[in-house]
Every structure is written in structure tokens, then in C-alpha cells.
Design an enzyme around this catalytic site. Sequence first.
Site, PDB file in Angstrom:
ATOM      1  CG  ASP A  64      94.277 -31.946  27.112  1.00  0.00           C
ATOM      2  OD1 ASP A  64      92.890 -31.968  26.314  1.00  0.00           O
ATOM      3  OD2 ASP A  64      94.469 -30.639  27.750  1.00  0.00           O
ATOM      4  CD  GLU A  96      88.715 -28.927  28.507  1.00  0.00           C
ATOM      5  OE1 GLU A  96      87.285 -28.225  28.317  1.00  0.00           O
ATOM      6  OE2 GLU A  96      89.495 -30.019  28.683  1.00  0.00           O
ATOM      7  CD  GLU A  97      91.021 -30.849  31.738  1.00  0.00           C
ATOM      8  OE1 GLU A  97      90.894 -29.877  31.816  1.00  0.00           O
ATOM      9  OE2 GLU A  97      89.878 -32.288  31.565  1.00  0.00           O
ATOM     10  CG  ASP A 131      87.852 -34.979  31.617  1.00  0.00           C
ATOM     11  OD1 ASP A 131      87.471 -34.337  30.831  1.00  0.00           O
ATOM     12  OD2 ASP A 131      87.458 -33.548  32.498  1.00  0.00           O
TER      13      ASP A 131
HETATM   14  C1  LIG Z   1      70.636 -29.717  38.581  1.00  0.00           C
HETATM   15  C2  LIG Z   1      71.440 -30.674  38.858  1.00  0.00           C
HETATM   16  C3  LIG Z   1      72.243 -31.420  37.544  1.00  0.00           C
HETATM   17  C4  LIG Z   1      73.544 -31.988  38.151  1.00  0.00           C
HETATM   18  C5  LIG Z   1      74.367 -32.031  37.269  1.00  0.00           C
HETATM   19  C6  LIG Z   1      75.596 -32.991  37.016  1.00  0.00           C
HETATM   20  C7  LIG Z   1      76.213 -33.303  36.064  1.00  0.00           C
HETATM   21  C8  LIG Z   1      78.063 -32.968  35.997  1.00  0.00           C
HETATM   22  C9  LIG Z   1      78.217 -33.773  35.465  1.00  0.00           C
HETATM   23  C10 LIG Z   1      79.865 -33.330  35.043  1.00  0.00           C
HETATM   24  C11 LIG Z   1      80.165 -32.299  35.884  1.00  0.00           C
HETATM   25  C12 LIG Z   1      80.442 -30.738  34.890  1.00  0.00           C
HETATM   26  C13 LIG Z   1      81.929 -30.869  33.949  1.00  0.00           C
HETATM   27  C14 LIG Z   1      81.672 -30.358  32.534  1.00  0.00           C
HETATM   28  C15 LIG Z   1      82.633 -30.684  31.595  1.00  0.00           C
HETATM   29  C16 LIG Z   1      83.525 -29.252  32.553  1.00  0.00           C
HETATM   30  C17 LIG Z   1      84.824 -29.689  31.368  1.00  0.00           C
HETATM   31  C18 LIG Z   1      86.315 -28.368  32.456  1.00  0.00           C
HETATM   32  O1  LIG Z   1      86.984 -28.358  33.021  1.00  0.00           O
HETATM   33  N1  LIG Z   1      86.404 -28.004  31.937  1.00  0.00           N
HETATM   34  C19 LIG Z   1      87.306 -25.927  31.720  1.00  0.00           C
HETATM   35  C20 LIG Z   1      87.668 -25.649  31.175  1.00  0.00           C
HETATM   36  C21 LIG Z   1      89.090 -24.467  31.430  1.00  0.00           C
HETATM   37  C22 LIG Z   1      88.647 -23.216  30.430  1.00  0.00           C
HETATM   38  C23 LIG Z   1      90.265 -25.302  31.098  1.00  0.00           C
HETATM   39  C24 LIG Z   1      86.975 -25.437  32.886  1.00  0.00           C
HETATM   40  O2  LIG Z   1      87.106 -24.975  33.940  1.00  0.00           O
HETATM   41  O3  LIG Z   1      85.546 -25.044  32.632  1.00  0.00           O
HETATM   42 ZN   LIG Z   2      87.218 -33.094  29.919  1.00  0.00          ZN
HETATM   43 ZN   LIG Z   3      88.686 -31.442  32.303  1.00  0.00          ZN
END
Ligand SMILES: CCCCCCCC/C=C\CCCCCCCC(=O)N[C@@H](CC(C)C)C(=O)O
Ligand SMILES: [Zn+2]
Ligand SMILES: [Zn+2]
Length: 520
Positions: free
Chosen positions: A142, A207-208, A173
Site C-alpha cells: 500500500d 502498512e500505511e 515507499d
Molecule cells: C543523522 C541524520 C540522518 C538522516 C537520515 C534521513 C533518512 C531518512 C529516510 C527516510 C525517512 C524516514 C522514513 C521511515 C519510514 C516511515 C514509514 C512510515 O511513515 N510509517 C508510519 C507508520 C504508521 C503506523 C502509519 C509512521 O507514521 O511512522
Molecule cells: Zn513505507
Molecule cells: Zn510510508
Amino acid sequence: MTEPKIKIWKFLKITVSSLLITALALFTAAAIRTLSLDVNVGLQLARWEKSNNISLVIDQHQREELLARFKEAVRIPTVSFSDTESNTTALRQFDSFLRKAFPKVFSSSLVHHELVANYSHLFRVQGSQPKLVPYLLLAHIDVVPAKESDGWEAPPFAAKEIDDFIYGRGTIDDKCSLMGILQALEYLLIRGYAPRRGFYIGLGHDEEARGFNGAMNIVRVMKERGVKLSFILDEGMAVVDGVISGLDGPAALIGISEKGSANVKLSVSMAPGHSSMPPRESSIGILAAAVKRLEDNPMPRLFGYGAERETFEHLAHKFGLPLKFIMSNLWLFSPLLGRVLERKPLTNAFVRTTTAVTMFNAGVKVNIIPSLAEAHVNLRIHSAHSLQEVLDFIQDTVGDERVKIELIDGFDPLPISSSDEQSFGFQIIKKTVLDMFPTLTVAPGICIGNTDSRHFKDLASDIYRFAPVWFKPGDVQRFHGINERISKKNYEELIVFYFNLIQNCDIQKLPEPHTSVHEL
Ligand SMILES: CCCCCCCC/C=C\CCCCCCCC(=O)N[C@@H](CC(C)C)C(=O)O
Ligand SMILES: [Zn+2]
Ligand SMILES: [Zn+2]
């Protein structure tokens, strides 16, 4: 949009003299501790078992086909709108598409496939040596919603090619990983490969929307069968190139944990009335003041007490002085570095539990004193903090009994997976990355968002969140944002990554480690 870079070079504004005074004072106080110049120097693997890996050569015709398949995946709008609303027609269409796109995966006698909770998929690839503990590759089907009118350069479900990039929701993603894993397996099976170590592939469909139907049911099925895993690899972190200023060259950050999360509802109830006779304080005013207190009083700085410490220690040797010295001696300098990192939203996320007020609702009519005001606060919990400590902090900070505080849902930060020289999953991922990109620095990282992998924590003690997606300046905002895209080259690199990773997992054991720490 402003680039959320770490303004590392702001350090230069800190005068050398004040830095030296601080260092000397603390150095005296901790005279028995040893200052190090580089804590990461010894963390290299010595010798790997000789392998006969098949190398993946992709010709022009195959290249066109694999890109066409990827674009078709992006064009199916498998959107999760909320916990209760998803595009089930698209999810069904995606199932048919997968069967057509990867005929070998779906027909091989080595692969057992099953649908879970109608739309999620679980594959078990049989290994020839049952004693080798299997692993799990995760990705999700998704995507979050996307509207072209938000400013996309191309329609978000068209998979349009612009300057060698494919644009579309899900390109990073997480359809690049999903398609990359299955394409790699398809190629391996076509080449007659039979793994020694068995493995699973789990593809969740929600997942989203927290993974309650997809991932959680995959977990249930695996638990019923008594499956134990050597490690799990899911989405999360990436290769950052130019995102951390001052860092010499790109770095692959392999997520070894993810922050906890809490959704908290604040509400104030009062008797409604006519707006011509307002009370001294309204429900809106009381709630707004509570929210303001939360924003004005961020959670404590915890930089250096969690797994983020390892990230900076591993990256230290790729910075110039004085940062190299500071990051190599976080036992002394983490309070100082924490103060610098907290200045930007992206890096502040690594310093503390963050507090985001995400919803605020009150009032129904211009001339009615509202009876109810509600606000929702989303907190991302630092790995040295607990859910209970965060709730206590909110209670103390709000400090007003008229404000009702309810925990809607939440969980503690995820356990920290191993990343030392004996860590099978971490070292396999690291080797696979370095074989492809020898100049990268590989470091453990913390995933600031949450992934489906958190539901699998009873099945494996080591969970990693990583795919070799390259994030350059400005790309982090494409995640759940506008103009999500991946370069054609990078998508092909993902296929090669999984193709090699699966073969690298066949080794019986890791090579013997060797260490050396250079001290001042
Ligand atoms: C030291 C600095 C390092 C910078 C690193 C930057 C790398 C960033 C890469 C990606 C961003 C983070 C993404 C993580 C995945 C998140 C997936 C998501 O959005 N999940 C939802 C789940 C929720 C239960 C619906 C969430 O809100 O977290
Ligand atoms: Zn994702
Ligand atoms: Zn996502």
C-alpha cells in the site's frame, strides 16, 4: 521547501577557545577516561567465506522489461486512506499483476505462496540446508494518498519518466523494495539458483494504516508454525548523499531500531452557552494553553543515551576536525552535539522524543460557546525514553486538571538490534552494500518513523530497516510528499542488492573479526 540539512558547520561558529575550555574542564573531571580519535577504525570484516555467487548481468531488453513491470506496479493505486478505508479493487489488481509479472516465483517448486488476510502475501523459499535459520524480507504494497494538484510534476499514479527518474507514489515507499525483492528472486530462480538458507518474503497491504490486518496476520501465521528467524530486513533507512553536511561522501544508514510512538488526545469539556455571555476562560482557550505548554517545553534532550550514539560514532571518521574528535568522544561531548542537532527538525528527531500537535477541533457555530475542544498529539519516543515516562511528562507539563489526557495508542521504542562483528544480519547487509558501493560508509541508524517490522519483534531479535535507495539533498521531503521518484539506475541497483543479499545469506558463518582502536 527548506533543505533539512544538519548544519554541522555551524560548529565553526563555536569558538575554538570555548570548545577547548569545555573539553579541558571535562577532561580533568574524567581523567581516567581515554580520549579517542576514531572509534570506528577497527569495525571491518576480515575474510569472507569464498562464494560462487551468480552475478547479475542485465541486458537492454531485460532492462526495458523490468522497468515496464515496475511502472505497472506504480500505476496500480493501492492507497490506504485510513485504518478503515483502502482501495481493495487495486489490492486485488495488484495480486493478479504480481502473478503475471513473476511467473517463476509463483510456479517454482522451491517457493510456497499464500495470501494472508485477503490482500497480503507470504512466500516461503525452501533452503537446501534446514539447519540454517531462515530470514525474512519485508515490504509493503500500500501507499499513502497523493493528489497531483499538491504540486506534482507528473500525475502520481502514471509512473511517468522524467530525466531518467520514474515519478509516482510508491516509487520509494515501498514498491521499489517490493518489486526489487521479487524481481531478484525471479532472476535467481530463472538462473537455476536454489538457496542453502531458506527465507520468507512478507508483503503487507496496510502498512500505511498501521499493519493491523496485513503484517499482524502474517505474524500470526508464522507464529502458529513456530517460525524463528535469524534476522528481518524491512524498509526504513537509506543511503544519504549530501544530506548530512560535513560528512565526507555518502553513507548507508542501516536502521537498528525505530522510535516508539504515542497518540494522545487532550480534551476540555464545558457547559455550552450563548456567546454574548462568555465565561472568563473557554474550552478552546484552556486547551490552546495546554498545547502551547507542550510546545514550549520539549521533552528532555537524550542525545547520546540511545542508539543514535552509534550512528555518529561510526560516521566520525568521515568528518574533519573538530567534528571527528567530538563524535569520537561522545561520552564527553554528547550534550554539546545534542544542542546543535536539536536546531533542525530532522536532526532534532534523533535528540529527543518529539511532540507534534496534529489535530485541533472545537466549536460548531460562531455564536455558541463550544462545549468540547479536542487536540491530538503525536509523539515519537526516543530509544532512551519509555511510553510511561512520556505520559508522565505530558501530565506534568499540562498541569491542569480540566484537561483530560487519554492515550489512544502507543508503544515503547523498539529493541536495538545487534550491529557488531558477530551480527549475522547486519554484516550480511553491510557486505552486500559495500560489494556494490565500496566507497560508502556503513553505519547503524535509528528509524524515526515506524515500519511493519515492529509487529515481528517476537520472531527475531535482530530487525534491520534499510534499502539502498539514494537520498540526495531535497529527497527526504519526497517521502510521503510530492514528486516521489526513483532513478531507473537506482531501481536496478535495488534488484542487484537483493539478488546478491539472498546469495550472501547462504554463507554458514561470518568471518573471524579483528579489531583495533586508535587512541590518542
Ligand atoms: C543523522 C541524520 C540522518 C538522516 C537520515 C534521513 C533518512 C531518512 C529516510 C527516510 C525517512 C524516514 C522514513 C521511515 C519510514 C516511515 C514509514 C512510515 O511513515 N510509517 C508510519 C507508520 C504508521 C503506523 C502509519 C509512521 O507514521 O511512522
Ligand atoms: Zn513505507
Ligand atoms: Zn510510508
